[in-house]
Design a protein around this motif. Structure first.
Motif, PDB file in Angstrom:
ATOM      1  N   LYS A 189       0.828  -1.206   0.000  1.00 58.82           N
ATOM      2  CA  LYS A 189       0.000   0.000   0.000  1.00 58.82           C
ATOM      3  C   LYS A 189       0.865   1.259   0.000  1.00 58.82           C
ATOM      4  CE  LYS A 189      -3.338   2.347   3.051  1.00 58.82           C
ATOM      5  NZ  LYS A 189      -4.177   2.179   4.271  1.00 58.82           N
ATOM      6  N   THR A 190       1.882   1.277   0.863  1.00 60.00           N
ATOM      7  CA  THR A 190       2.786   2.429   0.926  1.00 60.00           C
ATOM      8  C   THR A 190       3.475   2.662  -0.412  1.00 60.00           C
ATOM      9  OG1 THR A 190       3.174   2.154   3.297  1.00 60.00           O
ATOM     10  CG2 THR A 190       4.840   3.366   2.058  1.00 60.00           C
ATOM     11  N   GLY A 191       3.971   1.580  -1.004  1.00 58.76           N
ATOM     12  CA  GLY A 191       4.654   1.706  -2.289  1.00 58.76           C
ATOM     13  C   GLY A 191       3.727   2.159  -3.395  1.00 58.76           C
ATOM     14  N   ALA A 192       2.503   1.623  -3.407  1.00 56.95           N
ATOM     15  CA  ALA A 192       1.541   2.014  -4.431  1.00 56.95           C
ATOM     16  C   ALA A 192       1.198   3.496  -4.331  1.00 56.95           C
ATOM     17  CB  ALA A 192       0.276   1.162  -4.315  1.00 56.95           C
ATOM     18  N   HIS A 193       0.992   3.963  -3.104  1.00 50.61           N
ATOM     19  CA  HIS A 193       0.713   5.399  -2.918  1.00 50.61           C
ATOM     20  C   HIS A 193       1.906   6.243  -3.345  1.00 50.61           C
ATOM     21  CE1 HIS A 193      -3.250   5.997  -1.177  1.00 50.61           C
ATOM     22  NE2 HIS A 193      -3.101   4.858  -0.511  1.00 50.61           N
ATOM     23  N   LYS A 194       3.098   5.739  -3.085  1.00 47.66           N
ATOM     24  CA  LYS A 194       4.304   6.475  -3.491  1.00 47.66           C
ATOM     25  C   LYS A 194       4.326   6.687  -5.001  1.00 47.66           C
ATOM     26  CE  LYS A 194       9.336   6.300  -2.794  1.00 47.66           C
ATOM     27  NZ  LYS A 194      10.450   5.500  -2.194  1.00 47.66           N
ATOM     28  N   ALA A 195       3.862   5.683  -5.737  1.00 45.57           N
ATOM     29  CA  ALA A 195       3.831   5.800  -7.205  1.00 45.57           C
ATOM     30  C   ALA A 195       2.643   6.607  -7.707  1.00 45.57           C
ATOM     31  CB  ALA A 195       3.804   4.406  -7.825  1.00 45.57           C
ATOM     32  N   LEU A 196       1.494   6.479  -7.036  1.00 45.63           N
ATOM     33  CA  LEU A 196       0.252   7.059  -7.552  1.00 45.63           C
ATOM     34  C   LEU A 196      -0.014   8.482  -7.072  1.00 45.63           C
ATOM     35  CD1 LEU A 196      -2.099   3.960  -7.104  1.00 45.63           C
ATOM     36  CD2 LEU A 196      -1.239   4.873  -9.274  1.00 45.63           C
ATOM     37  N   ASP A 197       0.302   8.765  -5.828  1.00 45.42           N
ATOM     38  CA  ASP A 197      -0.041  10.069  -5.262  1.00 45.42           C
ATOM     39  C   ASP A 197       0.642  11.193  -6.036  1.00 45.42           C
ATOM     40  OD1 ASP A 197      -1.473   8.642  -3.432  1.00 45.42           O
ATOM     41  OD2 ASP A 197      -0.172   9.076  -1.720  1.00 45.42           O
ATOM     42  N   GLY A 198      -0.154  12.155  -6.438  1.00 48.81           N
ATOM     43  CA  GLY A 198       0.363  13.267  -7.228  1.00 48.81           C
ATOM     44  C   GLY A 198       0.395  12.993  -8.717  1.00 48.81           C
ATOM     45  N   LYS A 199       0.202  11.711  -9.108  1.00 51.89           N
ATOM     46  CA  LYS A 199       0.208  11.344 -10.531  1.00 51.89           C
ATOM     47  C   LYS A 199      -1.202  11.074 -11.045  1.00 51.89           C
ATOM     48  CE  LYS A 199       4.724  11.354 -10.766  1.00 51.89           C
ATOM     49  NZ  LYS A 199       5.467  10.094 -10.727  1.00 51.89           N
ATOM     50  N   VAL A 200      -2.129  10.823 -10.118  1.00 49.60           N
ATOM     51  CA  VAL A 200      -3.532  10.631 -10.488  1.00 49.60           C
ATOM     52  C   VAL A 200      -4.347  11.742  -9.824  1.00 49.60           C
ATOM     53  CG1 VAL A 200      -3.287   8.140 -10.757  1.00 49.60           C
ATOM     54  CG2 VAL A 200      -3.993   9.074  -8.534  1.00 49.60           C
ATOM     55  N   LYS A 201      -5.581  11.890 -10.251  1.00 53.32           N
ATOM     56  CA  LYS A 201      -6.411  12.943  -9.683  1.00 53.32           C
ATOM     57  C   LYS A 201      -6.675  12.696  -8.204  1.00 53.32           C
ATOM     58  CE  LYS A 201     -10.793  15.381 -10.469  1.00 53.32           C
ATOM     59  NZ  LYS A 201     -12.010  15.433 -11.334  1.00 53.32           N
ATOM     60  N   LYS A 202      -7.139  11.473  -7.889  1.00 56.08           N
ATOM     61  CA  LYS A 202      -7.497  11.187  -6.502  1.00 56.08           C
ATOM     62  C   LYS A 202      -7.738   9.696  -6.307  1.00 56.08           C
ATOM     63  CE  LYS A 202     -10.716  12.740  -2.893  1.00 56.08           C
ATOM     64  NZ  LYS A 202     -11.934  13.557  -2.609  1.00 56.08           N
ATOM     65  N   VAL A 203      -7.415   9.215  -5.141  1.00 51.04           N
ATOM     66  CA  VAL A 203      -7.877   7.896  -4.719  1.00 51.04           C
ATOM     67  C   VAL A 203      -9.217   8.130  -4.027  1.00 51.04           C
ATOM     68  CG1 VAL A 203      -7.448   5.894  -3.259  1.00 51.04           C
ATOM     69  CG2 VAL A 203      -5.539   6.974  -4.468  1.00 51.04           C
ATOM     70  N   VAL A 204     -10.294   7.753  -4.689  1.00 51.81           N
ATOM     71  CA  VAL A 204     -11.624   8.112  -4.191  1.00 51.81           C
ATOM     72  C   VAL A 204     -12.197   7.082  -3.224  1.00 51.81           C
ATOM     73  CG1 VAL A 204     -12.198   9.517  -6.193  1.00 51.81           C
ATOM     74  CG2 VAL A 204     -12.737   7.059  -6.225  1.00 51.81           C
ATOM     75  N   TYR A 205     -11.631   5.872  -3.238  1.00 49.59           N
ATOM     76  CA  TYR A 205     -12.181   4.796  -2.400  1.00 49.59           C
ATOM     77  C   TYR A 205     -11.048   3.838  -2.102  1.00 49.59           C
ATOM     78  CZ  TYR A 205     -15.297   0.892  -1.055  1.00 49.59           C
ATOM     79  OH  TYR A 205     -15.953  -0.116  -0.386  1.00 49.59           O
ATOM     80  N   GLU A 206     -10.821   3.540  -0.822  1.00 42.03           N
ATOM     81  CA  GLU A 206      -9.729   2.642  -0.434  1.00 42.03           C
ATOM     82  C   GLU A 206     -10.170   1.789   0.737  1.00 42.03           C
ATOM     83  OE1 GLU A 206      -4.925   2.752   0.450  1.00 42.03           O
ATOM     84  OE2 GLU A 206      -6.048   4.636   0.366  1.00 42.03           O
ATOM     85  N   GLN A 207     -10.118   0.475   0.539  1.00 39.81           N
ATOM     86  CA  GLN A 207     -10.560  -0.475   1.550  1.00 39.81           C
ATOM     87  C   GLN A 207      -9.654  -1.693   1.543  1.00 39.81           C
ATOM     88  OE1 GLN A 207     -13.425  -0.345   3.708  1.00 39.81           O
ATOM     89  NE2 GLN A 207     -13.506   1.814   3.108  1.00 39.81           N
ATOM     90  N   SER A 208      -9.661  -2.443   2.640  1.00 37.96           N
ATOM     91  CA  SER A 208      -8.978  -3.726   2.677  1.00 37.96           C
ATOM     92  C   SER A 208      -9.886  -4.812   2.121  1.00 37.96           C
ATOM     93  CB  SER A 208      -8.598  -4.087   4.123  1.00 37.96           C
ATOM     94  OG  SER A 208      -8.159  -5.435   4.196  1.00 37.96           O
ATOM     95  N   GLY A 209      -9.336  -5.587   1.212  1.00 43.29           N
ATOM     96  CA  GLY A 209     -10.054  -6.762   0.710  1.00 43.29           C
ATOM     97  C   GLY A 209      -9.728  -8.017   1.483  1.00 43.29           C
ATOM     98  N   GLN A 210      -8.820  -7.890   2.486  1.00 45.27           N
ATOM     99  CA  GLN A 210      -8.488  -8.970   3.415  1.00 45.27           C
ATOM    100  C   GLN A 210      -7.909 -10.211   2.724  1.00 45.27           C
ATOM    101  OE1 GLN A 210     -11.892  -9.704   5.972  1.00 45.27           O
ATOM    102  NE2 GLN A 210     -12.338  -7.528   6.135  1.00 45.27           N
ATOM    103  N   TRP A 211      -7.333 -10.027   1.543  1.00 45.37           N
ATOM    104  CA  TRP A 211      -6.835 -11.172   0.757  1.00 45.37           C
ATOM    105  C   TRP A 211      -7.969 -12.153   0.472  1.00 45.37           C
ATOM    106  CZ3 TRP A 211      -2.997  -9.046  -1.158  1.00 45.37           C
ATOM    107  CH2 TRP A 211      -1.863  -8.613  -0.489  1.00 45.37           C
ATOM    108  N   ASN A 212      -9.177 -11.698   0.453  1.00 51.12           N
ATOM    109  CA  ASN A 212     -10.348 -12.569   0.291  1.00 51.12           C
ATOM    110  C   ASN A 212     -11.135 -12.131  -0.939  1.00 51.12           C
ATOM    111  OD1 ASN A 212     -13.010 -13.665   0.516  1.00 51.12           O
ATOM    112  ND2 ASN A 212     -12.662 -14.045   2.680  1.00 51.12           N
ATOM    113  N   PRO A 213     -11.212 -12.945  -1.989  1.00 52.94           N
ATOM    114  CA  PRO A 213     -11.926 -12.544  -3.196  1.00 52.94           C
ATOM    115  C   PRO A 213     -13.376 -12.146  -2.941  1.00 52.94           C
ATOM    116  CG  PRO A 213     -10.587 -14.476  -3.639  1.00 52.94           C
ATOM    117  CD  PRO A 213     -10.523 -14.254  -2.157  1.00 52.94           C
ATOM    118  N   THR A 214     -14.036 -12.843  -2.035  1.00 48.61           N
ATOM    119  CA  THR A 214     -15.428 -12.500  -1.740  1.00 48.61           C
ATOM    120  C   THR A 214     -15.536 -11.096  -1.168  1.00 48.61           C
ATOM    121  OG1 THR A 214     -16.000 -14.812  -1.356  1.00 48.61           O
ATOM    122  CG2 THR A 214     -17.491 -13.160  -0.446  1.00 48.61           C
ATOM    123  N   VAL A 215     -14.654 -10.796  -0.221  1.00 46.65           N
ATOM    124  CA  VAL A 215     -14.652  -9.465   0.389  1.00 46.65           C
ATOM    125  C   VAL A 215     -14.290  -8.412  -0.657  1.00 46.65           C
ATOM    126  CG1 VAL A 215     -13.547  -7.979   2.115  1.00 46.65           C
ATOM    127  CG2 VAL A 215     -14.128 -10.351   2.681  1.00 46.65           C
TER     128      VAL A 215
END
Length: 366
Positions: A189-215
């Protein structure tokens, strides 16, 4: 009655019997992965992996690669294997069983890394060495091997930006992260934000999927409900298992946006070929498994692990843990042949089944 107590009882009775019976009791039979028949075997190495539902990598790659490398390094060594199947409590029972069996080295990929401190302390008090595998377990770990997980997150973010192309600067992003109990997920997550923040308009929704496809499927459905079909332009998924569910839900809603993943699972690579998934991340599992086996065998034989572990890391509970970190690679339709196929993880025939034959032909995979 468990196997260890049962064997002890038989051996006690056997003292009054023939020497051959006594000898049979004194030594456990040959061990199979996951069995308890190697109690006290000085050549036994425990292997505990975390789950088999969200990611197929553990059964498909990690386990067989580790077992093969241990055997190559130590012909008399045995690997006692168990999978926690997504349960920290079950993994604790498996760990305790290995200690009861007298195993001297345990390779542990913790389902819940923060919960392991007391386990590893107990093992250390008994002279048992623990190699943290993939996730850095808490406690006095003897050695650790993984990937540069923050860098993997950066690669995921970079690949998502590349998939968006010129639209990236105006793109809203949905992020479905891994389980918060997994320290690797936080680093991704930290690394992804490092790449994305400031390069995209906005992260509008962020949640944990708990490594679970159903979730993960439920989370992306909630994002669609909240933001509508045009409210986001790409989805970051922390792994391929969750990406599969996310893509299914998006297709059902009539939404086509770039979705990325991680683990280079076979179905993930097939989705990349088909154009349903923008990319995956290939972690060189064989190199990681080899490193784990080398560390475990060295510890079992009383050798210095620094020949394998060329760096060190600190955790919240231990300092200067001997460590070997490995690199990962982005896999897109254009790089399948030079990554997972070139390393022998998959053959074209594995990927290019009937449903994917046309897509493979278009991608030049053969």
């Amino acid at each position: 009655m468990n196997a260890v107590l049962r064997r002890a009882l038989v051996c006690t009775v056997g003292l009054a019997m023939t020497l051959s019976v006594t000898a049979a009791c004194g030594k456990a039979g040959g061990a199979k992965s996951g069995s308890s028949s190697a109690a006290g075997d000085p050549n036994a190495i425990g292997l505990l992996l975390p789950e088999n539902a969200s990611s197929v990598r553990y059964e498909s790659f990690d386990r067989p690669f580790i077992e093969a490398k241990v055997k190559a390094l130590c012909a008399q060594c045995k690997v006692l294997y168990n999978n926690a199947e997504g349960s920290a409590a079950k993994q604790k029972q498996q760990f305790d069983t290995l200690l009861t069996q007298g195993v001297k080295v345990i390779v542990l990929d913790p389902y819940d890394a923060a919960s392991t401190q007391s386990w590893v302390q107990e093992a250390a008090a008994k002279g048992v060495k623990v190699v943290a595998y993939d996730r850095l377990a808490a406690g006095p770990i003897a050695a650790y091997t993984s990937f540069d997980n923050e860098k993997i997150g950066e690669l995921q973010g970079q690949a998502l930006l590349a998939a968006l192309g010129p639209q990236a600067a105006e793109a809203n992003i949905v992020m479905i992260n891994g389980d918060e109990a997994d320290p690797n997920a936080a680093e991704f997550k930290t690394g992804a934000h490092k790449a994305l923040d400031g390069k995209v308009k906005k992260v509008v929704y962020e949640q944990s999927g708990q490594w679970n496809p159903t979730v993960a499927g439920q989370k992306i459905s909630a994002a669609v409900t909240e933001f509508g079909k045009s409210g986001f332009q790409a989805v970051y998924s922390a792994n391929d298992g969750m990406a599969a569910a996310i893509i299914t839900q998006l297709k059902g809603a009539g939404i086509k946006v770039p979705v990325g993943g991680q683990d280079a699972s076979l179905d993930g690579v097939q989705r990349v070929v088909a154009g349903d998934q923008a990319y995956t991340i290939y972690k060189t599992y064989r190199q990681q498994a080899d490193a784990a086996a080398e560390l475990a065998v060295a510890l079992l034989q009383g050798k210095d692990v620094k020949a394998v572990a060329t760096s060190s890391v600190d955790s919240a509970t231990a300092k200067n843990i001997p460590t070997k970190l490995l690199d990962a690679k982005i896999v897109t339709k254009d790089t399948i042949a030079t990554t997972v196929m070139a390393d022998g993880i998959y053959k074209a025939s594995d990927i290019c089944t009937a449903d994917y034959a046309a897509a493979c032909a278009a991608a030049g995979l053969k």
